[in-house]
Scaffold this motif. Structure first.
Motif, mmCIF file in Angstrom:
data_model
loop_
_atom_site.group_PDB
_atom_site.id
_atom_site.type_symbol
_atom_site.label_atom_id
_atom_site.label_comp_id
_atom_site.label_asym_id
_atom_site.label_seq_id
_atom_site.Cartn_x
_atom_site.Cartn_y
_atom_site.Cartn_z
ATOM 1 N N TYR A 174 4.460 9.617 -13.201
ATOM 2 C CA TYR A 174 3.993 8.244 -13.022
ATOM 3 C C TYR A 174 3.205 8.191 -11.716
ATOM 4 N N VAL A 175 1.882 8.024 -11.820
ATOM 5 C CA VAL A 175 0.998 7.949 -10.661
ATOM 6 C C VAL A 175 0.688 6.483 -10.381
ATOM 7 N N SER A 176 0.989 6.040 -9.173
ATOM 8 C CA SER A 176 0.759 4.647 -8.806
ATOM 9 C C SER A 176 -0.160 4.586 -7.597
ATOM 10 N N GLY A 177 -1.244 3.845 -7.743
ATOM 11 C CA GLY A 177 -2.147 3.618 -6.625
ATOM 12 C C GLY A 177 -1.974 2.258 -6.011
ATOM 13 N N GLU A 178 -1.005 1.479 -6.479
ATOM 14 C CA GLU A 178 -0.813 0.118 -6.005
ATOM 15 C C GLU A 178 0.525 -0.095 -5.333
ATOM 16 N N GLU A 179 1.511 0.750 -5.632
ATOM 17 C CA GLU A 179 2.852 0.585 -5.089
ATOM 18 C C GLU A 179 3.303 1.878 -4.429
ATOM 19 N N SER A 180 4.203 1.741 -3.467
ATOM 20 C CA SER A 180 4.802 2.907 -2.847
ATOM 21 C C SER A 180 5.943 3.424 -3.712
ATOM 22 N N ALA A 181 6.417 4.611 -3.389
ATOM 23 C CA ALA A 181 7.525 5.200 -4.152
ATOM 24 C C ALA A 181 8.786 4.347 -4.043
#
Length: 458
Positions: A124-131
Motif C-alpha cells: 500500500y503506497v500512500s502519498g497523502e498520509e504517513s505510516a
C-alpha cells in the motif's frame, strides 16, 4: 547538459502551447493553461526494472493464439467482486475515483487486508498520509496483517525499487496525483506527471503481473482530474459515490475490460468501516412512508441485480410564470417529457404546477423501466390520491401514452414477491412467453390510462 524550455499545458485535456492562452483551443475551458518546464535530455534511467524490457512483438494468427480464462482473486467482499466482474484479475490496472472523504482509502485498505489474510503480499503506497496515520485507521478497521506493507512515498523511482524488493502480488497507489517521476520537470499532479506515472504503473502491472489499484482525485464537476487519456489507459474505472451526510455508498463501474459496466456494489459506512449491503431493495424501502400521495415503488435493473426503489413526487402550484421541473437521481429532461405526456394524453393540467421527483436513498436511475412509476407518482401527487402500498410498477412510457415492454421482467417480479408485494403492474407485452408465479398478482397494461385505472381508480 540538459536544455530547458517553457511550455503551457492545459490541465484538463493536455493541450500544449508555446505561449499562454486564456482559453484552451483543445477543450474550450478557460484559465486551465499552466506553465511547465520541459527538458530535452532523457529522463533518468535510475531504478528502471531490468525485466520491464520485453521482447519485440510480432504478428500472430488470431486462430493460433492460446487463451486461458483470467484467474480472479477474491477481494474480500462480494459487492466489490460483483463490480469487478467476478474478482480481481492478475496484472490489471484499476482506477478508483470519488469525492474527498467518501471512503476510497477505507475501501482499499479493507480490501488490502482481506487479500493479505489470504497469504498474499500487498503493498500500500500512500502519498497523502504517513505510516502512523494509516496504522491508526487500520487499528480502527481491524485491518492488521503481516502480509500488508505500508510505504509512504511519492517518488516513483523509489516506489519502483521497493516493488522489486517486496515483490507484492497486489499494489495500491493512493493517489496518482501525488506521485511523480524525477525525470520530468513538471509538478506532481500536472497532466504530464499523471500521464507518465500511470503509463509507468501500467508497464509494471503488465510486465510483473501485479494487480494494481490507483486512486484518482475528482474535479468539482465530479470527473477524475487529469487528462482523459488516464481513463483510456487503465483496464477499469470505478467511481465511489454517495452523499457525505448519508451512510450508504455505491461503487459503480464506468469502464471494465473484464466484466459488465452495469453492475453496482452497495456499502454502508459504519464506525468499523464499510460493510456490504446484500439486500439493497430492503434497505432503500426501509423508511418508505405510508398513507402519503406521490410515493410508489418501481423495479430497476442494475446489471444482473433487480433493485426495488421508491419514487417520490411532489406537484404543487407554481409561484412564478415558468414552473420548475426538478429531478434528483433522475434525468430532469425525462421528468419534463413524462409530464408532457400526462398533460397531452391524460388531460392533467400541469402547466402551472411545479414538479419535484426524487429517488429515495441517493441512488441514480437511468433505465426507462421506471417511467411508469414516475408518471403514476406525479398523477398521485397532483390528484392527492393514494396508491396501494403493496404495488410495484414497471414499464417504459412512450410519447403516445403507450406502456412499452422492458427486459428481465421475471427477475423484477421475483424480487417484488420476495419482499412481500402482492401486485405488479407491467406492460402487456411482457406477459407473453412466461407464466407469472401464483403468489403474486401480475396485471398487464397497454397505456398510461389503463395503469391509472388500476392504480388510482381512474
Amino acid at each position: 547538459m540538459a536544455k530547458y524550455k517553457s511550455k503551457f499545458v492545459c490541465q484538463d485535456c493536455g493541450y500544449e502551447s508555446p505561449k499562454w492562452m486564456g482559453k484552451c483551443p483543445g477543450c474550450g475551458q478557460w484559465n486551465t493553461m499552466v506553465e511547465e518546464v520541459a527538458t530535452t535530455s532523457k529522463p533518468s534511467a535510475h531504478g528502471e526494472l531490468h525485466h520491464l524490457q520485453t521482447e519485440p512483438s510480432k504478428p500472430s494468427k488470431i486462430t493460433e493464439i492460446n487463451t486461458v480464462e483470467e484467474v480472479r482473486q477474491h477481494s474480500g467482499t462480494s459487492e466489490f467482486d460483483r463490480v469487478l466482474g467476478g474478482g480481481i484479475v492478475a496484472g490489471s490496472l484499476v482506477l478508483v475515483g470519488g469525492d474527498p472523504g467518501i471512503g476510497k482509502s477505507t475501501l482499499l485498505l479493507q480490501t488490502a487486508h482481506a487479500i493479505a489474510k489470504q497469504g498474499l503480499r500487498m503493498l500500500y503506497v500512500s502519498g497523502e498520509e504517513s505510516a502512523k496515520q494509516i496504522k491508526l485507521r487500520a487499528d480502527r478497521l481491524g485491518a492488521l496483517s503481516d502480509n500488508l506493507y505500508i510505504l509512504p512515498e511519492t517518488d516513483l523511482e523509489r516506489i519502483e525499487a521497493h516493488i522489486k524488493l517486496v515483490n507484492p502480488n497486489f499494489l495500491i497507489v493512493d493517489s496518482i496525483q501525488t506521485v511523480y517521476r524525477p525525470g520530468l520537470q513538471s509538478a506532481p499532479g500536472s497532466v504530464g506527471q499523471v500521464r507518465e506515472c500511470t503509463a509507468f504503473l501500467l508497464r509494471i502491472a503488465k510486465s510483473l503481473n501485479i494487480a494494481t489499484f490507483i486512486v484518482g482525485h475528482v474535479t468539482k464537476e465530479g470527473a477524475i482530474a487529469g487528462p482523459r487519456m488516464l481513463e483510456h489507459m487503465v483496464d477499469a474505472v470505478l467511481y465511489f459515490e454517495g452523499e457525505r451526510h448519508n451512510t450508504y455508498r455505491i461503487l459503480r463501474a464506468v469502464k471494465n475490460r473484464f466484466g459488465s459496466t452495469n453492475e453496482i456494489g452497495i456499502f454502508e459506512m459504519r464506525e468499523g468501516g464499510l460493510e456490504e449491503v446484500t439486500n439493497p431493495s430492503e434497505l432503500f424501502l426501509s423508511e418508505r412512508p405510508h398513507g402519503v400521495a406521490g410515493s410508489c415503488v418501481v423495479a430497476s435493473m442494475e446489471g444482473t441485480r433487480p433493485v426495488l426503489l421508491e419514487i417520490q413526487a411532489l406537484v404543487t402550484p407554481s409561484s412564478y410564470g415558468t414552473p420548475r421541473r426538478m429531478g434528483t437521481g433522475l434525468d430532469h429532461n425525462r421528468v419534463s417529457l413524462i409530464m408532457a405526456v400526462l398533460e397531452k394524453r391524460m388531460g392533467l393540467y400541469l402547466q402551472s404546477q411545479d414538479a419535484y421527483v426524487n429517488v429515495a436513498g441517493g441512488v441514480r436511475v437511468d433505465e426507462p423501466a421506471v417511467d411508469l412509476g414516475i408518471a403514476l407518482a406525479l398523477a398521485s401527487s397532483f390528484r392527492e390520491q393514494l396508491m396501494r402500498p403493496t404495488d410495484v410498477y414497471i414499464g417504459e412510457v412512450g410519447l403516445t401514452g403507450e406502456v412499452r415492454g422492458v427486459s428481465r421482467i421475471e427477475q423484477r417480479v421475483r424480487e417484488a414477491m420476495k419482499l412481500g408485494f402482492t401486485r405488479v403492474i407491467v406492460p402487456t407485452k411482457n406477459l407473453r412467453g412466461w407464466q407469472p408465479p401464483g403468489d403474486i398478482e401480475v396485471i398487464g397494461v397497454e397505456t398510461v390510462q389503463e395503469a391509472f385505472q388500476v392504480a388510482l381508480g381512474g
